[in-house]
Scaffold this motif. Sequence first.
Motif, short mmCIF file in Angstrom:
data_model
loop_
_atom_site.label_atom_id
_atom_site.label_comp_id
_atom_site.label_asym_id
_atom_site.label_seq_id
_atom_site.Cartn_x
_atom_site.Cartn_y
_atom_site.Cartn_z
N UNK A 139 -1.94 -14.05 -10.44
CA UNK A 139 -1.11 -15.03 -10.92
C UNK A 139 -1.51 -15.80 -11.98
N UNK A 140 -0.79 -16.12 -12.84
CA UNK A 140 -1.43 -16.96 -14.13
C UNK A 140 -0.61 -18.03 -14.83
N UNK A 141 -0.99 -18.85 -15.41
CA UNK A 141 -0.10 -19.96 -15.81
C UNK A 141 -0.62 -20.79 -17.08
N UNK A 142 -0.04 -21.29 -17.90
CA UNK A 142 -0.63 -22.02 -18.83
C UNK A 142 0.24 -23.53 -18.88
N UNK A 143 -0.62 -24.34 -19.41
CA UNK A 143 -0.06 -25.72 -19.42
C UNK A 143 -0.97 -26.73 -20.39
N UNK A 169 -1.99 -12.92 -26.13
CA UNK A 169 -3.07 -12.47 -25.78
C UNK A 169 -3.58 -12.95 -24.47
N UNK A 170 -3.13 -14.20 -23.99
CA UNK A 170 -3.40 -14.61 -22.59
C UNK A 170 -2.69 -13.85 -21.63
N UNK A 171 -1.39 -13.62 -21.94
CA UNK A 171 -0.61 -12.79 -20.89
C UNK A 171 -1.33 -11.44 -20.79
N UNK A 172 -1.79 -10.69 -21.99
CA UNK A 172 -2.50 -9.57 -21.83
C UNK A 172 -3.58 -9.61 -20.94
#
Length: 168
Positions: free
Chosen positions: A114-118, A139-142
Amino acid sequence: MLIAGLAGCDSGQRIYEEAVTAAEQGVALSLENTTAQISDLLAERSAATEISTEDISAIFLADARGYETEPLDAIQTRALFDMTENSDGSLTFSIFIVDSVYRASGLTTTSQSRYSCGEITGRFGGGALSVEDLDCPPVFQQRAGDESVYLSMTANAEKYGVSVGTSP
C-alpha cells in the motif's frame, strides 16, 4: 473433500486480509511517526534554512526532492519529495509512504503493498499540523509497484486512529 477445500479458502482469505491490514497499518504508523518528528523539528527550528539534509534523512529516511532527475532506489518506506515555505509562514512537506507485507500459512502465501502521498503543513515554534491528501507523482506510483494499492493518507490515518491534526 469439499469441506477441506473450503477451509483452505478461508485460510487464504484470512492470510490476505491480515496482509492488507498490516500494510495499511504500516502506512498509518509511518505517517504517525513522521508527523511526530516533524512536530519536534518545527518546534526546534525557526526557519526552513535551519533544516539540514541530516534532518531530512532522519525524519523521512530518503530525500527524493530530485525525483525528476534522480533514481528512487534509496526509498524503503518513506521519502520527502518537496518542501515549500508558504506565504503565511508555514512550511509544507510533500511525502511518499509505502509499506509491503508478506504473509504465509502452510501453502498459502500473499504479499500486499500500500502507498500514499500527502502534504504535512506546520508552523515553526510548534503547534498543530495539518495533513492533506496529494496525488502521487507517476514515478512514485511506479516505485510503489504495479500491485501496490493507493490509499488516501487522511482516510487511512483516521481508519487506524492516527491523529491528522488541524489547520496550523
